[in-house]
Write a protein that holds these residues in place. Structure first.
Motif: not given
Length: 88
Positions: A33-38, A56-57, A59-68
């Motif tokens: 889907g559509e990527s979020a702005e925030f 469709g992203v 999360h920011c890079i920092g949060c995505q890294t922590e989630l992974e």
């Protein structure tokens, strides 16, 4: 080499099935889907380059890294294939 009640080649079929299941799980978890702005986690803006690169992203890079990292820590079994590492 199959042993017991299994037939020859059963190990390879089981390994292929495990890999295919993992690929299906990863593909189904890819954003759509559509990527979020925030970022959904921290609320910081997601850079435009990331929104374009990853459709469709959410999360920011920092949060995505922590989630992974958390997801990796929650895996139920070791996929490295070493029997010694599985016994630890």
């Amino acid at each position: 080499m199959a042993g017991g009640w299994s037939r020859d080649g059963a190990e390879h079929e089981q390994m292929d099935a495990t890999i295919n299941d993992a690929l299906d799980r990863v593909r189904s978890s890819l954003p759509k889907g559509e990527s979020a702005e925030f970022c959904d986690e921290c609320g910081n803006p997601i850079p435009e380059a990331r929104r374009i690169a990853v459709a469709g992203v959410q999360h920011c890079i920092g949060c995505q890294t922590e989630l992974e990292k958390e997801a990796r820590a929650a895996e139920l079994f070791n996929r490295r294939g070493s029997k010694d590492s599985q016994l630890r």
